[in-house]
Design a protein around this motif. Sequence first.
Motif, PDB file in Angstrom:
ATOM      1  N   HIS A   1       0.848  -1.176   0.000  1.00 15.53           N
ATOM      2  CA  HIS A   1       0.000   0.000   0.000  1.00 15.53           C
ATOM      3  C   HIS A   1       0.893   1.237   0.000  1.00 15.53           C
ATOM      4  O   HIS A   1       1.450   1.619   1.027  1.00 15.53           O
ATOM      5  CB  HIS A   1      -0.882  -0.020   1.253  1.00 15.53           C
ATOM      6  N   VAL A   2       0.987   1.873  -1.161  1.00 16.19           N
ATOM      7  CA  VAL A   2       1.925   2.982  -1.310  1.00 16.19           C
ATOM      8  C   VAL A   2       1.561   4.147  -0.409  1.00 16.19           C
ATOM      9  O   VAL A   2       2.415   4.805   0.149  1.00 16.19           O
ATOM     10  CB  VAL A   2       1.968   3.425  -2.796  1.00 16.19           C
ATOM     11  N   GLU A   3       0.261   4.407  -0.238  1.00 16.62           N
ATOM     12  CA  GLU A   3      -0.159   5.539   0.580  1.00 16.62           C
ATOM     13  C   GLU A   3       0.361   5.430   2.005  1.00 16.62           C
ATOM     14  O   GLU A   3       0.631   6.430   2.633  1.00 16.62           O
ATOM     15  CB  GLU A   3      -1.691   5.617   0.596  1.00 16.62           C
ATOM     16  N   ALA A   4       0.499   4.226   2.527  1.00 20.07           N
ATOM     17  CA  ALA A   4       0.940   4.041   3.910  1.00 20.07           C
ATOM     18  C   ALA A   4       2.377   4.480   4.118  1.00 20.07           C
ATOM     19  O   ALA A   4       2.809   4.637   5.242  1.00 20.07           O
ATOM     20  CB  ALA A   4       0.775   2.580   4.305  1.00 20.07           C
ATOM     21  N   LYS A   5       3.112   4.674   3.034  1.00 13.53           N
ATOM     22  CA  LYS A   5       4.516   5.045   3.170  1.00 13.53           C
ATOM     23  C   LYS A   5       4.704   6.558   3.270  1.00 13.53           C
ATOM     24  O   LYS A   5       5.800   7.032   3.519  1.00 13.53           O
ATOM     25  CB  LYS A   5       5.301   4.500   1.979  1.00 13.53           C
ATOM     26  N   LYS A   6       3.656   7.293   3.055  1.00 11.58           N
ATOM     27  CA  LYS A   6       3.732   8.737   3.227  1.00 11.58           C
ATOM     28  C   LYS A   6       3.833   9.085   4.704  1.00 11.58           C
ATOM     29  O   LYS A   6       3.414   8.309   5.563  1.00 11.58           O
ATOM     30  CB  LYS A   6       2.491   9.410   2.632  1.00 11.58           C
ATOM     31  N   PHE A   7       4.346  10.281   4.980  1.00 15.39           N
ATOM     32  CA  PHE A   7       4.371  10.772   6.341  1.00 15.39           C
ATOM     33  C   PHE A   7       2.934  10.855   6.859  1.00 15.39           C
ATOM     34  O   PHE A   7       2.067  11.489   6.258  1.00 15.39           O
ATOM     35  CB  PHE A   7       5.017  12.151   6.397  1.00 15.39           C
ATOM     36  N   GLY A   8       2.678  10.179   7.966  1.00 14.43           N
ATOM     37  CA  GLY A   8       1.339  10.119   8.521  1.00 14.43           C
ATOM     38  C   GLY A   8       0.576   8.884   8.118  1.00 14.43           C
ATOM     39  O   GLY A   8      -0.542   8.662   8.586  1.00 14.43           O
TER      40      GLY A   8
ATOM     41  N   GLU B   1      11.494  12.440   5.174  1.00 12.65           N
ATOM     42  CA  GLU B   1      12.749  11.698   5.337  1.00 12.65           C
ATOM     43  C   GLU B   1      12.825  11.063   6.725  1.00 12.65           C
ATOM     44  O   GLU B   1      13.257   9.910   6.864  1.00 12.65           O
ATOM     45  CB  GLU B   1      13.942  12.637   5.129  1.00 12.65           C
ATOM     46  N   ALA B   2      12.411  11.805   7.760  1.00 10.20           N
ATOM     47  CA  ALA B   2      12.405  11.249   9.107  1.00 10.20           C
ATOM     48  C   ALA B   2      11.433  10.071   9.205  1.00 10.20           C
ATOM     49  O   ALA B   2      11.701   9.089   9.906  1.00 10.20           O
ATOM     50  CB  ALA B   2      12.030  12.332  10.118  1.00 10.20           C
ATOM     51  N   TRP B   3      10.329  10.156   8.504  1.00 12.41           N
ATOM     52  CA  TRP B   3       9.364   9.055   8.466  1.00 12.41           C
ATOM     53  C   TRP B   3       9.970   7.830   7.790  1.00 12.41           C
ATOM     54  O   TRP B   3       9.799   6.697   8.252  1.00 12.41           O
ATOM     55  CB  TRP B   3       8.118   9.514   7.730  1.00 12.41           C
ATOM     56  N   ASN B   4      10.687   8.055   6.699  1.00  7.35           N
ATOM     57  CA  ASN B   4      11.337   6.933   6.002  1.00  7.35           C
ATOM     58  C   ASN B   4      12.314   6.202   6.913  1.00  7.35           C
ATOM     59  O   ASN B   4      12.361   4.965   6.938  1.00  7.35           O
ATOM     60  CB  ASN B   4      12.073   7.440   4.762  1.00  7.35           C
TER      61      ASN B   4
ATOM     62  N   GLU C   1       1.218   4.656  13.953  1.00 12.61           N
ATOM     63  CA  GLU C   1       1.133   4.375  12.522  1.00 12.61           C
ATOM     64  C   GLU C   1       2.480   3.912  11.964  1.00 12.61           C
ATOM     65  O   GLU C   1       2.534   2.985  11.142  1.00 12.61           O
ATOM     66  CB  GLU C   1       0.666   5.625  11.771  1.00 12.61           C
ATOM     67  N   ARG C   2       3.536   4.542  12.420  1.00 10.12           N
ATOM     68  CA  ARG C   2       4.864   4.161  11.897  1.00 10.12           C
ATOM     69  C   ARG C   2       5.250   2.762  12.355  1.00 10.12           C
ATOM     70  O   ARG C   2       5.980   2.050  11.647  1.00 10.12           O
ATOM     71  CB  ARG C   2       5.918   5.178  12.356  1.00 10.12           C
TER      72      ARG C   2
ATOM     73  N   GLU D   1      13.110   0.423   6.927  1.00 11.39           N
ATOM     74  CA  GLU D   1      13.257   1.710   6.249  1.00 11.39           C
ATOM     75  C   GLU D   1      12.353   1.772   5.029  1.00 11.39           C
ATOM     76  O   GLU D   1      12.188   0.818   4.284  1.00 11.39           O
ATOM     77  CB  GLU D   1      14.723   1.888   5.835  1.00 11.39           C
ATOM     78  N   GLN D   2      11.755   2.951   4.841  1.00  9.26           N
ATOM     79  CA  GLN D   2      10.895   3.192   3.681  1.00  9.26           C
ATOM     80  C   GLN D   2      11.666   4.005   2.639  1.00  9.26           C
ATOM     81  O   GLN D   2      12.727   4.555   2.917  1.00  9.26           O
ATOM     82  CB  GLN D   2       9.619   3.920   4.111  1.00  9.26           C
ATOM     83  N   HIS D   3      11.101   4.088   1.434  1.00 10.42           N
ATOM     84  CA  HIS D   3      11.844   4.712   0.332  1.00 10.42           C
ATOM     85  C   HIS D   3      11.009   5.734  -0.428  1.00 10.42           C
ATOM     86  O   HIS D   3      11.133   5.888  -1.632  1.00 10.42           O
ATOM     87  CB  HIS D   3      12.341   3.625  -0.634  1.00 10.42           C
ATOM     88  N   THR D   4      10.150   6.450   0.300  1.00  9.31           N
ATOM     89  CA  THR D   4       9.299   7.456  -0.336  1.00  9.31           C
ATOM     90  C   THR D   4      10.087   8.747  -0.512  1.00  9.31           C
ATOM     91  O   THR D   4      10.582   9.321   0.462  1.00  9.31           O
ATOM     92  CB  THR D   4       8.039   7.717   0.497  1.00  9.31           C
ATOM     93  N   GLU D   5      10.158   9.221  -1.741  1.00 11.41           N
ATOM     94  CA  GLU D   5      10.934  10.424  -2.063  1.00 11.41           C
ATOM     95  C   GLU D   5      10.003  11.498  -2.598  1.00 11.41           C
ATOM     96  O   GLU D   5       9.181  11.253  -3.484  1.00 11.41           O
ATOM     97  CB  GLU D   5      12.002  10.097  -3.108  1.00 11.41           C
ATOM     98  N   VAL D   6      10.138  12.722  -2.058  1.00 13.23           N
ATOM     99  CA  VAL D   6       9.346  13.848  -2.532  1.00 13.23           C
ATOM    100  C   VAL D   6       9.991  14.383  -3.808  1.00 13.23           C
ATOM    101  O   VAL D   6      11.119  14.882  -3.791  1.00 13.23           O
ATOM    102  CB  VAL D   6       9.267  14.963  -1.467  1.00 13.23           C
ATOM    103  N   MET D   7       9.281  14.293  -4.920  1.00 12.48           N
ATOM    104  CA  MET D   7       9.800  14.783  -6.188  1.00 12.48           C
ATOM    105  C   MET D   7       9.709  16.313  -6.251  1.00 12.48           C
ATOM    106  O   MET D   7      10.671  16.995  -6.561  1.00 12.48           O
ATOM    107  CB  MET D   7       9.023  14.148  -7.340  1.00 12.48           C
ATOM    108  N   TYR D   8       8.539  16.828  -5.972  1.00 10.97           N
ATOM    109  CA  TYR D   8       8.343  18.275  -5.859  1.00 10.97           C
ATOM    110  C   TYR D   8       7.098  18.514  -5.017  1.00 10.97           C
ATOM    111  O   TYR D   8       6.205  17.667  -4.948  1.00 10.97           O
ATOM    112  CB  TYR D   8       8.205  18.949  -7.230  1.00 10.97           C
ATOM    113  N   VAL D   9       7.057  19.663  -4.372  1.00 12.52           N
ATOM    114  CA  VAL D   9       5.927  19.967  -3.507  1.00 12.52           C
ATOM    115  C   VAL D   9       5.734  21.478  -3.450  1.00 12.52           C
ATOM    116  O   VAL D   9       6.699  22.246  -3.453  1.00 12.52           O
ATOM    117  CB  VAL D   9       6.142  19.400  -2.079  1.00 12.52           C
ATOM    118  N   ASP D  10       4.487  21.894  -3.447  1.00 16.95           N
ATOM    119  CA  ASP D  10       4.135  23.301  -3.291  1.00 16.95           C
ATOM    120  C   ASP D  10       3.199  23.438  -2.104  1.00 16.95           C
ATOM    121  O   ASP D  10       2.611  22.447  -1.642  1.00 16.95           O
ATOM    122  CB  ASP D  10       3.465  23.838  -4.555  1.00 16.95           C
ATOM    123  N   ALA D  11       3.056  24.652  -1.592  1.00 14.84           N
ATOM    124  CA  ALA D  11       2.254  24.869  -0.394  1.00 14.84           C
ATOM    125  C   ALA D  11       1.453  26.150  -0.531  1.00 14.84           C
ATOM    126  O   ALA D  11       1.920  27.133  -1.125  1.00 14.84           O
ATOM    127  CB  ALA D  11       3.147  24.937   0.844  1.00 14.84           C
ATOM    128  N   GLU D  12       0.257  26.131   0.018  1.00 15.94           N
ATOM    129  CA  GLU D  12      -0.571  27.330   0.071  1.00 15.94           C
ATOM    130  C   GLU D  12      -1.345  27.355   1.379  1.00 15.94           C
ATOM    131  O   GLU D  12      -1.705  26.306   1.931  1.00 15.94           O
ATOM    132  CB  GLU D  12      -1.535  27.401  -1.108  1.00 15.94           C
TER     133      GLU D  12
END
Length: 293
Positions: free
Chosen positions: A20-27, A194-197, A219-220, A226-237
Amino acid sequence: MKRIFTVFALILTVSFAAPHVEAKKFGGGKSIGKSYKTAPVKQQQPQQTDTLKQQQPASNQTTKSSTKKGLMGGLLGGLLAGGLLAAFFGGAFDGIQFMDILIIGLIAFVIFKLFKAMRGAKSTPMGHREAYAGNSPQQPQQTAQYRQQNAPFGGAAQPEYASTDSDVPFNLPPGFNMQAFLNGSREHYRTLQEAWNLNRLEKIREYVSPALFDDLAAERAKLDGEQHTEVMYVDAELVRADYDANMAHLSIKFSGRYKDRIEGVEEDITDVWHLERDLQTPNAPWLIVGIQA
């Protein structure tokens, strides 16, 4: 029939075996902690009234009129002063001509203007202070509007924003620099992922409230190694903002893309973080109190 059963069994096997890829995200890809209604914001156009524009010509006319009056008054005053001097000294100026009186009056006028200019230069700073302090009797509404708009930001002019949903507040806390905050939040998103990974829970503890930390730790613990989820790009508003005498509340919406380096699976980033800051504690940090996936 046997072929259909085989295909169905294969689908079930792949479904249960695939991570489940979603589970590897932070949170863990879940909504945890506090939650608030949010909405996009828009920058409000400053309301330009025609009052100031209409006052400017009158002000210019008044200035020109005052200048003419001052000039004529000073000139007549100078001439009068010259005439009085001539009359006062009598015999000492028996041979004085009209041009001499005119020159004396002109000299008196120049001295008078210089003296007035020197006094005006000395009083200018106090005049500016009084105007900005709201003591100007000529423009009370403009001064009150200026103070009302800038008071929440410590007196510095800032853009005005409003939520697109009337039920969602957008009141920025005092001294808040929205652009700097959003720039930092993007870096924090990468840091926490990264800390989550790496399962560095103590690093995560620095950014979240104690209640949310307990949920995140649970949850963790469901993930192995170790997990391997990498943020490619991210924006915030910023999608929500409010504060009172005790607490400030912000909500940030993240959008972007991340991938699993090992499995090569990519997913969208659609997270909302809810943060709080204790305004009663000096230099209190912003802490994440909720995550909406």
